[in-house]
Design a protein around this motif. Structure first.
Motif, PDB file in Angstrom:
ATOM      1  N   SER A 134      18.864 -18.583  86.286  1.00  0.00           N
ATOM      2  CA  SER A 134      18.002 -19.110  85.212  1.00  0.00           C
ATOM      3  C   SER A 134      17.367 -20.435  85.623  1.00  0.00           C
ATOM      4  O   SER A 134      17.246 -21.343  84.813  1.00  0.00           O
ATOM      5  N   ASP A 151      11.679 -19.659  85.151  1.00  0.00           N
ATOM      6  CA  ASP A 151      11.197 -18.907  83.988  1.00  0.00           C
ATOM      7  C   ASP A 151      11.591 -17.437  84.015  1.00  0.00           C
ATOM      8  O   ASP A 151      11.083 -16.654  83.210  1.00  0.00           O
ATOM      9  N   THR A 180      14.870 -14.908  83.566  1.00  0.00           N
ATOM     10  CA  THR A 180      16.280 -14.764  83.220  1.00  0.00           C
ATOM     11  C   THR A 180      16.782 -13.505  83.897  1.00  0.00           C
ATOM     12  O   THR A 180      16.238 -12.425  83.677  1.00  0.00           O
ATOM     13  N   ALA A 210      10.457 -22.420  78.468  1.00  0.00           N
ATOM     14  CA  ALA A 210      11.294 -21.649  79.387  1.00  0.00           C
ATOM     15  C   ALA A 210      12.747 -21.633  78.928  1.00  0.00           C
ATOM     16  O   ALA A 210      13.392 -20.580  78.887  1.00  0.00           O
ATOM     17  N   SER A 211      13.279 -22.795  78.558  1.00  0.00           N
ATOM     18  CA  SER A 211      14.685 -22.856  78.149  1.00  0.00           C
ATOM     19  C   SER A 211      14.921 -22.071  76.858  1.00  0.00           C
ATOM     20  O   SER A 211      15.954 -21.406  76.699  1.00  0.00           O
ATOM     21  N   HIS A 217      15.041 -18.415  77.759  1.00  0.00           N
ATOM     22  CA  HIS A 217      16.318 -18.087  78.395  1.00  0.00           C
ATOM     23  C   HIS A 217      17.406 -17.851  77.343  1.00  0.00           C
ATOM     24  O   HIS A 217      18.215 -16.927  77.468  1.00  0.00           O
ATOM     25  N   SER A 274      16.528 -24.988  81.681  1.00  0.00           N
ATOM     26  CA  SER A 274      16.766 -23.595  82.062  1.00  0.00           C
ATOM     27  C   SER A 274      18.139 -23.433  82.716  1.00  0.00           C
ATOM     28  O   SER A 274      18.878 -22.489  82.429  1.00  0.00           O
TER      29      SER A 274
END
Length: 339
Positions: free
Chosen positions: A10, A13, A15, A47-48, A51, A87
């Motif tokens: 991760s 971007d 997962t 992104a986070s 995820h 991430s």
């Protein structure tokens, strides 16, 4: 008893989760994030969040596709860094929770070492030849451009690196200038097939040793477009194929020239490539042809193992498990993690 490693990736971007059993890949699931294309690059906060949404279903699918049960997982390997901190936190936190719930050990993996060791990912029923130590790896991605001397699975030395921008970043930023979208590398690669790579001459920075630089190339590309568009506002549209072909040819030439220098300097003639830019068709074709002429032995992974994926993390985790190298529960992700 088989060693079954769950890998979690991760760092940026994508997962991804994968299962490796005694070194054999059983599953590799990747969830990509299309949301970033509207911004011309990865937005860390988005992104986070993505995820967090993807991590549970991705791991669930990886375990189901492997044919194993959760209680058969021997250890969980995760990307500790380098990458985007938010991430990395998602993957690290999930790995800790999974390890605690299953009372199994955790294994930290350096993302870049994972790319190098993607050469050792084996699928059932496929006969894949591995390089022998030592070998050289050209690691090329959106965030890194390096030549690595690989002496053993986890004994690696960076002997050349970029002093400014990475090759993948040059692709993406030049694509953005041309309005081609994100990620730019694959789009440029597609247009380049239809163009003349000798149509334009862009700057090639003269950097001593084995280090790289791509900032001057980007500036040269930008100025070429700026000057041409004074007389023809639609210049990019009219010359898009030649622009892409010339840009790609220049970037690949810089990479191959430095690699040839590294081979001469070290005497090592086994070459591997890794990272997202390793999916580029011209880089793969040129390296194959240069290797044929110069007597190098090259190992080029399947494209699905060049981009970010958990197969390489689970694979690296397997070799760390055999060495008894486990991570503590208080270990934090490191966005700037070194070898």
């Amino acid at each position: 008893m088989k060693v079954n490693i769950l890998g979690i990736e991760s760092s940026c971007d994508d997962t991804s989760a994968a299962i490796v059993s005694d070194g054999i890949l059983l599953s590799n699931v990747i969830a990509s994030q299309a949301v970033h294309s509207a911004y011309g690059g990865v937005v860390p906060e988005l992104a986070s969040r993505a995820h967090q949404q993807n991590i549970i279903p991705v791991v669930d699918q990886a375990i189901k596709q492997s044919g194993l049960g959760k209680d058969e997982i021997t250890a969980v390997a995760f990307t500790r860094g380098p990458g985007l901190l938010g991430s990395l936190l998602v993957g690290t936190s999930f790995a800790k929770g999974f390890a605690l719930a299953g009372n199994i050990p955790m294994i930290e993996v350096n993302h870049l070492q994972g790319h190098v060791l993607s050469q050792f990912v084996h699928e059932q029923g496929k006969d894949v030849k591995n390089p022998t130590f030592p070998f050289l790896t050209l690691l090329v991605s959106g965030g890194h451009t390096q030549i690595i001397l690989v002496k053993d699975y986890f004994d690696m030395e960076i002997i050349g690196t970029t002093i400014d921008d990475a090759a993948g970043e040059a692709f993406d930023k030049c694509a953005k200038v041309m309005g081609l979208g994100y990620p730019g590398g694959p789009i440029i690669d597609k247009h380049a097939h239809q163009g003349n790579h000798d149509a334009y001459q862009f700057a090639r920075p003269n950097i001593k040793g084995l280090d790289f630089s791509f900032s001057g190339l980007k500036t040269s590309f930008l100025y070429t477009l700026r000057d041409a568009m004074v007389d023809d506002p639609d210049y990019i549209e009219h010359h898009i194929d030649d622009l892409c072909a010339s840009l790609q040819y220049t970037i690949v030439s810089i990479l191959i020239d430095k690699l040839a220098k590294a081979v001469k300097q070290t005497g090592i003639r086994q070459i591997t490539i890794g990272g997202g830019v390793a999916a580029n068709s011209e880089l793969r074709d040129t390296l194959t042809e240069v290797a044929r002429r110069r007597g190098w032995t090259v190992f080029i992974p399947e494209r699905k193992y060049t981009t970010d994926n958990a197969a390489m993390i689970a694979g690296a985790g397997y070799y760390k498990y055999l060495r008894g190298e486990f991570a503590s529960m208080d270990l934090a992700p490191d966005a700037r993690l070194k070898f």
